[in-house]
Design a protein around this motif. Structure first.
Motif, PDB file in Angstrom:
ATOM      1  N   SER A  53      98.317  15.761  71.879  1.00 28.81           N
ATOM      2  CA  SER A  53      98.234  16.764  70.818  1.00 28.81           C
ATOM      3  C   SER A  53      97.185  16.400  69.777  1.00 28.81           C
ATOM      4  N   ALA A  56      93.870  17.393  71.211  1.00 25.72           N
ATOM      5  CA  ALA A  56      93.702  18.850  71.181  1.00 25.72           C
ATOM      6  C   ALA A  56      93.355  19.310  69.769  1.00 25.72           C
ATOM      7  N   THR A  57      93.975  18.692  68.775  1.00 24.35           N
ATOM      8  CA  THR A  57      93.664  19.034  67.386  1.00 24.35           C
ATOM      9  C   THR A  57      92.216  18.679  67.067  1.00 24.35           C
ATOM     10  N   ASP A  59      89.787  18.517  69.189  1.00 24.77           N
ATOM     11  CA  ASP A  59      88.949  19.485  69.912  1.00 24.77           C
ATOM     12  C   ASP A  59      88.852  20.793  69.143  1.00 24.77           C
ATOM     13  N   ARG A  60      89.975  21.264  68.600  1.00 19.89           N
ATOM     14  CA  ARG A  60      89.958  22.506  67.818  1.00 19.89           C
ATOM     15  C   ARG A  60      89.121  22.331  66.556  1.00 19.89           C
ATOM     16  N   ARG A  61      89.228  21.167  65.914  1.00 21.98           N
ATOM     17  CA  ARG A  61      88.434  20.910  64.709  1.00 21.98           C
ATOM     18  C   ARG A  61      86.948  20.908  65.032  1.00 21.98           C
ATOM     19  N   ALA A  63      85.477  22.425  67.512  1.00 21.98           N
ATOM     20  CA  ALA A  63      85.085  23.798  67.840  1.00 21.98           C
ATOM     21  C   ALA A  63      84.897  24.621  66.566  1.00 21.98           C
ATOM     22  N   ALA A  64      85.794  24.440  65.597  1.00 21.46           N
ATOM     23  CA  ALA A  64      85.679  25.165  64.328  1.00 21.46           C
ATOM     24  C   ALA A  64      84.433  24.731  63.565  1.00 21.46           C
ATOM     25  N   GLU A  67      81.450  26.295  65.237  1.00 25.01           N
ATOM     26  CA  GLU A  67      81.372  27.719  64.914  1.00 25.01           C
ATOM     27  C   GLU A  67      80.846  27.915  63.495  1.00 25.01           C
TER      28      GLU A  67
END
Length: 129
Positions: A53, A56-57, A59-61, A63-64, A67
């Motif tokens: 987890s 995954a967090t 990875d999301r950070r 990606a954000a 972006e």
């Protein structure tokens, strides 16, 4: 065969250790929030995280952040295009000094500003792609 069994057993033990990892959260007397792998004080609360987890967090950070960088690059590109359009559509360009005095740019100076603005568009919009 024995080596294989030992390797599997070691992997299982290691996996259990990771699955049982916890983080403790507590607040000190000054109201500061702390996190640790060991509980501190009586008000520490345990937070369990599922394996993977945290990754995954992250990875999301990432990606954000990517972006946000893309959006910022697109905004720089659009800003450079807007400035170029203003320079090209203006009948004349006026320069203001630090003391507030204004003077109209010569046609050669105007063309230099437009040339620099075109280069800025090329750089900014290449970055945005």
């Amino acid at each position: 065969m024995v080596n294989r069994l030992l390797l599997i057993l070691f992997g299982l033990i290691l996996g259990l250790g990771v699955a049982q990892a916890a983080v403790y959260r507590w607040v000190d007397e000054q109201g500061q929030v702390h996190y640790s792998d060991k509980p501190r004080g009586q008000n520490a609360s345990r937070h369990n995280f599922a394996p993977g987890s945290v990754g995954a967090t992250a990875d999301r950070r990432r990606a954000a952040e990517a972006e946000a960088a893309d959006v910022a690059a697109a905004e720089r590109c659009q800003s450079a295009r807007d400035q170029l359009q203003q320079f090209e559509s203006a009948a004349s360009l006026v320069e203001r000094s630090a003391t507030g005095e204004e003077r109209e740019l010569t046609p050669e100076e105007r063309e230099q500003h437009i040339t620099r603005a075109r280069a800025k568009v090329a750089d900014a919009c290449e970055e945005a792609e």
